[in-house]
Design a protein around this motif. Structure first.
Motif, PDB file in Angstrom:
ATOM      1  N   VAL A   4      -1.351   7.496   8.492  1.00 60.15           N
ATOM      2  CA  VAL A   4      -0.556   6.961   7.393  1.00 60.15           C
ATOM      3  C   VAL A   4      -1.325   5.928   6.573  1.00 60.15           C
ATOM      4  CG1 VAL A   4       1.517   5.608   6.846  1.00 60.15           C
ATOM      5  CG2 VAL A   4       1.629   7.410   8.560  1.00 60.15           C
ATOM      6  N   LYS A   5      -2.156   5.114   7.229  1.00 60.40           N
ATOM      7  CA  LYS A   5      -2.772   3.970   6.543  1.00 60.40           C
ATOM      8  C   LYS A   5      -4.217   4.186   6.112  1.00 60.40           C
ATOM      9  CE  LYS A   5      -3.910  -0.951   7.120  1.00 60.40           C
ATOM     10  NZ  LYS A   5      -5.331  -0.776   6.747  1.00 60.40           N
ATOM     11  N   ASN A  57      -6.728   7.248  -2.496  1.00 55.64           N
ATOM     12  CA  ASN A  57      -5.327   6.833  -2.382  1.00 55.64           C
ATOM     13  C   ASN A  57      -4.375   7.980  -2.709  1.00 55.64           C
ATOM     14  OD1 ASN A  57      -3.167   4.679  -2.162  1.00 55.64           O
ATOM     15  ND2 ASN A  57      -2.797   5.439  -4.226  1.00 55.64           N
ATOM     16  N   GLN A  94       1.111  10.558   3.446  1.00 51.61           N
ATOM     17  CA  GLN A  94       2.306   9.760   3.685  1.00 51.61           C
ATOM     18  C   GLN A  94       3.573  10.557   3.402  1.00 51.61           C
ATOM     19  OE1 GLN A  94       1.532   6.354   1.204  1.00 51.61           O
ATOM     20  NE2 GLN A  94       0.302   5.311   2.754  1.00 51.61           N
ATOM     21  N   LYS A  95       3.547  11.363   2.347  1.00 49.14           N
ATOM     22  CA  LYS A  95       4.689  12.235   2.040  1.00 49.14           C
ATOM     23  C   LYS A  95       4.927  13.213   3.184  1.00 49.14           C
ATOM     24  CE  LYS A  95       4.934  14.438  -1.743  1.00 49.14           C
ATOM     25  NZ  LYS A  95       4.479  15.273  -2.878  1.00 49.14           N
ATOM     26  N   ARG A 152      -4.148   9.969   0.360  1.00 48.12           N
ATOM     27  CA  ARG A 152      -3.353   9.263   1.366  1.00 48.12           C
ATOM     28  C   ARG A 152      -1.864   9.376   1.062  1.00 48.12           C
ATOM     29  NH1 ARG A 152      -4.029   2.861   2.468  1.00 48.12           N
ATOM     30  NH2 ARG A 152      -3.380   2.832   0.278  1.00 48.12           N
ATOM     31  N   LEU A 153      -1.498   9.306  -0.212  1.00 55.49           N
ATOM     32  CA  LEU A 153      -0.092   9.438  -0.578  1.00 55.49           C
ATOM     33  C   LEU A 153       0.451  10.810  -0.171  1.00 55.49           C
ATOM     34  CD1 LEU A 153       2.439   8.309  -1.890  1.00 55.49           C
ATOM     35  CD2 LEU A 153       1.556   9.045  -4.124  1.00 55.49           C
ATOM     36  N   ASP A 199       0.807  -1.218   0.000  1.00 53.38           N
ATOM     37  CA  ASP A 199       0.000   0.000   0.000  1.00 53.38           C
ATOM     38  C   ASP A 199       0.845   1.275   0.000  1.00 53.38           C
ATOM     39  OD1 ASP A 199      -2.469  -1.032  -0.248  1.00 53.38           O
ATOM     40  OD2 ASP A 199      -3.183  -0.577   1.759  1.00 53.38           O
ATOM     41  N   SER A 200       2.068   1.182   0.486  1.00 49.96           N
ATOM     42  CA  SER A 200       2.993   2.320   0.468  1.00 49.96           C
ATOM     43  C   SER A 200       4.277   1.877  -0.209  1.00 49.96           C
ATOM     44  CB  SER A 200       3.297   2.809   1.889  1.00 49.96           C
ATOM     45  OG  SER A 200       2.124   3.231   2.553  1.00 49.96           O
ATOM     46  N   GLY A 234       8.150   8.910  -3.866  1.00 58.37           N
ATOM     47  CA  GLY A 234       6.919   8.221  -3.510  1.00 58.37           C
ATOM     48  C   GLY A 234       6.255   7.665  -4.764  1.00 58.37           C
ATOM     49  N   ASN A 276       2.840   5.938  -6.344  1.00 60.04           N
ATOM     50  CA  ASN A 276       1.416   5.677  -6.147  1.00 60.04           C
ATOM     51  C   ASN A 276       1.148   4.182  -6.254  1.00 60.04           C
ATOM     52  OD1 ASN A 276      -1.494   5.426  -6.657  1.00 60.04           O
ATOM     53  ND2 ASN A 276      -1.461   7.647  -6.914  1.00 60.04           N
ATOM     54  N   ARG A 277       0.509   3.585  -5.248  1.00 63.74           N
ATOM     55  CA  ARG A 277       0.292   2.133  -5.225  1.00 63.74           C
ATOM     56  C   ARG A 277      -0.615   1.655  -6.353  1.00 63.74           C
ATOM     57  NH1 ARG A 277      -3.980  -0.713  -4.795  1.00 63.74           N
ATOM     58  NH2 ARG A 277      -3.394  -1.940  -2.958  1.00 63.74           N
TER      59      ARG A 277
END
Length: 353
Positions: free
Chosen positions: A237-238, A248, A255-256, A251-252, A110-111, A128, A130-131
């Motif tokens: 984060v998740k 998503n 996460q960054k 979310r990215l 996912d990450s 980063g 993207n999943r």
């Protein structure tokens, strides 16, 4: 007195010998760590697009090199001293990583972040991924037998393995292929359940909440300034609302943002305690699969604090999200991907031709 002096000299010499051997031993460990990392990559240079034009444009003073790339009128050389790691956040909440049977769900990545150590610039750089990035992924059946390669979300490559080394190798191959056969020298696949431990080991991370996440944690209101601790970090984060289109992508971005704060906190802890990296490594070992060994950690640890890191050194690849069926797809902008590879992994060559 002469006898005592002799004993003192023997003790002193022995002590100095042990210290020297200890220092040499430490450097030997670091040397082996560097050597091991270089040997782990399946490729030596990216396979960037070339043309016969490049080979023909040799000058009397300069011979065209096989790993050079001509891009936007300039010539670039791959930085072979760079060390690149793939860090994967696996969609598993288990406290201990365990092997799963072939054909079972080994968890998706996912990450995905490429962490790059550049000794020429003494800098840490992060990319980063993207999943949902659509790229070539090897497909396996329930018995672990290769079937075909097809365009799919890059995150699913991990799921086809055993949840251990095989899964990681599948994901590393998919990422390397997407980045034109980029050399990747090590990996760490960390269950998302490790986030609270990692976060709290560095003393927590400060963020300004980018989107409303009160569905998962009442304290995570959009715009709130929060010092993330424990499960707060996990949800930041998740968590995402999969019913919201493009969740998503958002979310990215979180996460960054989190990774920027985490790296700063990690660098501060490491400057206070040179052994902190190894301590962190041990704290999450049960929740992680990695091919990075203790001697390699010893080699890498000093660079955590000595290398520079700026928020601008953390970048992502441009693209667009679309939904053509049940799942969202992130269509990578090839120009952005190519430019990122040039910026991070290549250096300009003074070449006329």
């Amino acid at each position: 007195m002469r006898g005592k002096g002799s004993v003192f000299l023997i003790v002193w010499a022995s002590l100095m010998t042990l210290i020297v051997l200890g220092l040499v031993g430490f450097e030997m460990v670091r040397m082996f760590g560097k050597s091991n990392l270089s040997a782990k990559s399946a490729t030596s240079t990216p396979m960037m697009a070339q043309s016969d034009y490049d080979i023909q444009m040799e000058t009397p003073n300069t011979t065209w090199q096989s790993d050079w790339v001509r891009y936007n009128g300039e010539v670039y050389d791959y930085n072979e001293d760079i060390t690149t790691f793939l860090i994967m956040g696996i969609d598993k909440d288990d406290k201990v990583v365990t092997s799963v049977p072939e054909g079972a769900d080994a968890g998706q990545a996912d990450s995905l972040f490429l962490v790059v150590l550049d000794p020429h610039q003494s800098a840490i750089k992060v990319i980063g991924i993207n999943r949902n990035s659509m790229t070539d992924v090897d497909i396996y059946d329930d018995y672990g037998r290769y079937q075909t390669t097809m365009i799919s979300q890059i995150a699913v490559a991990h799921a086809f393995g055993d949840g251990m080394e095989k899964s990681c190798e599948f994901e590393v191959k998919a990422v390397s292929n997407m980045f034109y056969q980029l050399p990747i020298h090590g990996y760490a696949a960390i269950n998302m359940s490790a986030i609270p431990t990692i976060n709290d080991k560095v003393g927590g991370v400060d963020v300004t909440v980018l989107e409303d996440l009160t569905k998962f944690d009442k304290t995570l209101k959009k715009g709130a300034h929060v010092h993330l601790e424990g499960d707060q970090a996990f949800h930041y984060v998740k968590s995402r609302d999969i019913t919201i289109y493009g969740s998503n992508d958002d979310r990215l971005e979180r996460q960054k943002q989190y990774l920027n704060g985490f790296i700063s906190a990690l660098r501060e802890k490491s400057s206070e305690d040179p052994g902190f990296a190894v301590e962190m490594f041990k704290a999450i070992s049960d929740m992680m699969v990695t091919n990075i060994s203790v001697d390699e950690i010893s080699y890498l640890a000093p660079y955590i604090t000595s290398y520079s890191f700026d928020p601008s050194d953390l970048r992502t690849i441009d693209g667009k999200t679309q939904k053509t069926g049940k799942y969202e797809e992130f269509i990578v902008d090839e120009d952005s991907l190519y430019q990122t590879i040039i910026d991070v992994f290549y250096e300009k060559v003074d070449y006329e031709g």
